[in-house]
Design a protein around this motif. Structure first.
Motif, PDB file in Angstrom:
ATOM      1  N   ARG A  30       0.826  -1.210   0.000  1.00 57.92           N
ATOM      2  CA  ARG A  30       0.000   0.000   0.000  1.00 57.92           C
ATOM      3  C   ARG A  30       0.863   1.264   0.000  1.00 57.92           C
ATOM      4  O   ARG A  30       0.581   2.218  -0.728  1.00 57.92           O
ATOM      5  CB  ARG A  30      -0.927   0.009   1.207  1.00 57.92           C
ATOM      6  CG  ARG A  30      -1.985   1.108   1.148  1.00 57.92           C
ATOM      7  CD  ARG A  30      -2.984   0.962   2.264  1.00 57.92           C
ATOM      8  NE  ARG A  30      -2.346   0.993   3.557  1.00 57.92           N
ATOM      9  CZ  ARG A  30      -2.276   2.067   4.353  1.00 57.92           C
ATOM     10  NH1 ARG A  30      -2.840   3.182   3.979  1.00 57.92           N
ATOM     11  NH2 ARG A  30      -1.676   2.003   5.505  1.00 57.92           N
ATOM     12  N   SER A  31       1.951   1.281   0.762  1.00 55.44           N
ATOM     13  CA  SER A  31       2.814   2.468   0.782  1.00 55.44           C
ATOM     14  C   SER A  31       3.490   2.661  -0.578  1.00 55.44           C
ATOM     15  O   SER A  31       3.616   3.792  -1.062  1.00 55.44           O
ATOM     16  CB  SER A  31       3.846   2.383   1.903  1.00 55.44           C
ATOM     17  OG  SER A  31       4.761   1.346   1.662  1.00 55.44           O
ATOM     18  N   SER A  32       3.888   1.576  -1.233  1.00 52.39           N
ATOM     19  CA  SER A  32       4.473   1.675  -2.585  1.00 52.39           C
ATOM     20  C   SER A  32       3.437   2.188  -3.578  1.00 52.39           C
ATOM     21  O   SER A  32       3.745   3.016  -4.448  1.00 52.39           O
ATOM     22  CB  SER A  32       4.988   0.320  -3.050  1.00 52.39           C
ATOM     23  OG  SER A  32       6.019  -0.137  -2.228  1.00 52.39           O
ATOM     24  N   ARG A  33       2.218   1.694  -3.449  1.00 45.11           N
ATOM     25  CA  ARG A  33       1.145   2.137  -4.351  1.00 45.11           C
ATOM     26  C   ARG A  33       0.852   3.619  -4.152  1.00 45.11           C
ATOM     27  O   ARG A  33       0.658   4.359  -5.126  1.00 45.11           O
ATOM     28  CB  ARG A  33      -0.115   1.324  -4.097  1.00 45.11           C
ATOM     29  CG  ARG A  33      -1.282   1.770  -4.955  1.00 45.11           C
ATOM     30  CD  ARG A  33      -2.527   0.939  -4.693  1.00 45.11           C
ATOM     31  NE  ARG A  33      -3.663   1.632  -5.224  1.00 45.11           N
ATOM     32  CZ  ARG A  33      -4.603   2.213  -4.512  1.00 45.11           C
ATOM     33  NH1 ARG A  33      -4.558   2.164  -3.206  1.00 45.11           N
ATOM     34  NH2 ARG A  33      -5.600   2.827  -5.072  1.00 45.11           N
ATOM     35  N   GLU A  34       0.822   4.072  -2.908  1.00 42.87           N
ATOM     36  CA  GLU A  34       0.567   5.489  -2.641  1.00 42.87           C
ATOM     37  C   GLU A  34       1.664   6.364  -3.239  1.00 42.87           C
ATOM     38  O   GLU A  34       1.377   7.432  -3.792  1.00 42.87           O
ATOM     39  CB  GLU A  34       0.427   5.726  -1.135  1.00 42.87           C
ATOM     40  CG  GLU A  34      -0.877   5.195  -0.575  1.00 42.87           C
ATOM     41  CD  GLU A  34      -0.949   5.266   0.944  1.00 42.87           C
ATOM     42  OE1 GLU A  34       0.057   5.652   1.592  1.00 42.87           O
ATOM     43  OE2 GLU A  34      -2.007   4.920   1.488  1.00 42.87           O
ATOM     44  N   ARG A  35       2.934   5.914  -3.147  1.00 46.76           N
ATOM     45  CA  ARG A  35       4.026   6.683  -3.769  1.00 46.76           C
ATOM     46  C   ARG A  35       3.854   6.721  -5.282  1.00 46.76           C
ATOM     47  O   ARG A  35       4.057   7.756  -5.916  1.00 46.76           O
ATOM     48  CB  ARG A  35       5.372   6.067  -3.397  1.00 46.76           C
ATOM     49  CG  ARG A  35       5.809   6.361  -1.983  1.00 46.76           C
ATOM     50  CD  ARG A  35       7.283   6.026  -1.756  1.00 46.76           C
ATOM     51  NE  ARG A  35       7.676   4.698  -2.209  1.00 46.76           N
ATOM     52  CZ  ARG A  35       7.661   3.604  -1.442  1.00 46.76           C
ATOM     53  NH1 ARG A  35       7.283   3.687  -0.195  1.00 46.76           N
ATOM     54  NH2 ARG A  35       8.029   2.431  -1.939  1.00 46.76           N
ATOM     55  N   TYR A  36       3.447   5.588  -5.865  1.00 45.62           N
ATOM     56  CA  TYR A  36       3.245   5.545  -7.326  1.00 45.62           C
ATOM     57  C   TYR A  36       2.113   6.477  -7.726  1.00 45.62           C
ATOM     58  O   TYR A  36       2.245   7.226  -8.691  1.00 45.62           O
ATOM     59  CB  TYR A  36       2.933   4.104  -7.771  1.00 45.62           C
ATOM     60  CG  TYR A  36       2.549   4.036  -9.228  1.00 45.62           C
ATOM     61  CD1 TYR A  36       3.530   4.078 -10.222  1.00 45.62           C
ATOM     62  CD2 TYR A  36       1.224   3.950  -9.627  1.00 45.62           C
ATOM     63  CE1 TYR A  36       3.196   4.028 -11.552  1.00 45.62           C
ATOM     64  CE2 TYR A  36       0.861   3.888 -10.964  1.00 45.62           C
ATOM     65  CZ  TYR A  36       1.849   3.930 -11.917  1.00 45.62           C
ATOM     66  OH  TYR A  36       1.517   3.899 -13.238  1.00 45.62           O
ATOM     67  N   MET A  37       1.021   6.439  -6.983  1.00 46.21           N
ATOM     68  CA  MET A  37      -0.134   7.294  -7.323  1.00 46.21           C
ATOM     69  C   MET A  37       0.219   8.777  -7.143  1.00 46.21           C
ATOM     70  O   MET A  37      -0.247   9.610  -7.917  1.00 46.21           O
ATOM     71  CB  MET A  37      -1.355   6.923  -6.466  1.00 46.21           C
ATOM     72  CG  MET A  37      -1.940   5.575  -6.812  1.00 46.21           C
ATOM     73  SD  MET A  37      -2.452   5.524  -8.526  1.00 46.21           S
ATOM     74  CE  MET A  37      -3.308   3.993  -8.568  1.00 46.21           C
TER      75      MET A  37
END
Length: 161
Positions: free
Chosen positions: A149-156
């Motif tokens: 989730r933290s990686s996805r938030e950085r990507y978004m």
């Protein structure tokens, strides 16, 4: 002729006849010890086999109970989790492809359609993610999801720029 027509006569005998009966049994044993020993061994073998069948049946039932519980866990948690993760992966791939496409295409009309599809893919991803979150069953799985989730938030966040 049926056995029910034969009358049964019980005889009352003195207690000392029991002692005589046991002595008579020992005399028979002395005459043919191998036959009676073999009969005893055969009876013990039959009893041992019956005990083994019962024990194997009990072990089998316990194993079947464990297998049934594992099957229920797969059906209730693992399989739906895998389906939700698959949907998340497909939606993430669509999001990446549409993000690249919106940066490449300069036509306003096509870009607007791609942005609408991108938002739809994000909603589908969020829906699959909510389904997956409800199925998380262990602390290890929760920590792995939190890293994702933290990686996805950085990507978004990068995508939004």
């Amino acid at each position: 002729m049926s056995n029910s027509s034969l009358p049964l006569h019980l005889q009352t005998v003195p207690a000392r006849h029991g002692v005589l009966w046991v002595r008579h049994g020992f005399k028979i044993f002395k005459r043919r010890p191998m036959a009676l020993s073999g009969l005893l061994a055969l009876c013990m073998l039959a009893a041992l086999l019956a005990l083994l069948v019962i024990l194997l049946g009990a072990v089998t039932l316990m194993q079947m109970k464990r297998m049934d519980a594992a099957s229920d866990a797969i059906e209730a948690k693992w399989f739906p989790s895998m389906l939700a993760l698959e949907e998340m992966g497909m939606s993430a791939a669509r999001i990446r492809a549409l993000t690249l496409r919106t940066h490449i295409i300069r036509e306003t009309e096509q870009r607007s359609a791609d942005l609408a599809m991108l938002e739809q893919s994000k909603r589908e991803f969020d829906h699959a993610e909510q389904e997956y979150i409800a199925l998380i069953g262990s602390a290890e799985e929760r920590s792995t999801y939190e890293r994702f989730r933290s990686s996805r938030e950085r990507y978004m966040a990068t995508q939004a720029q």
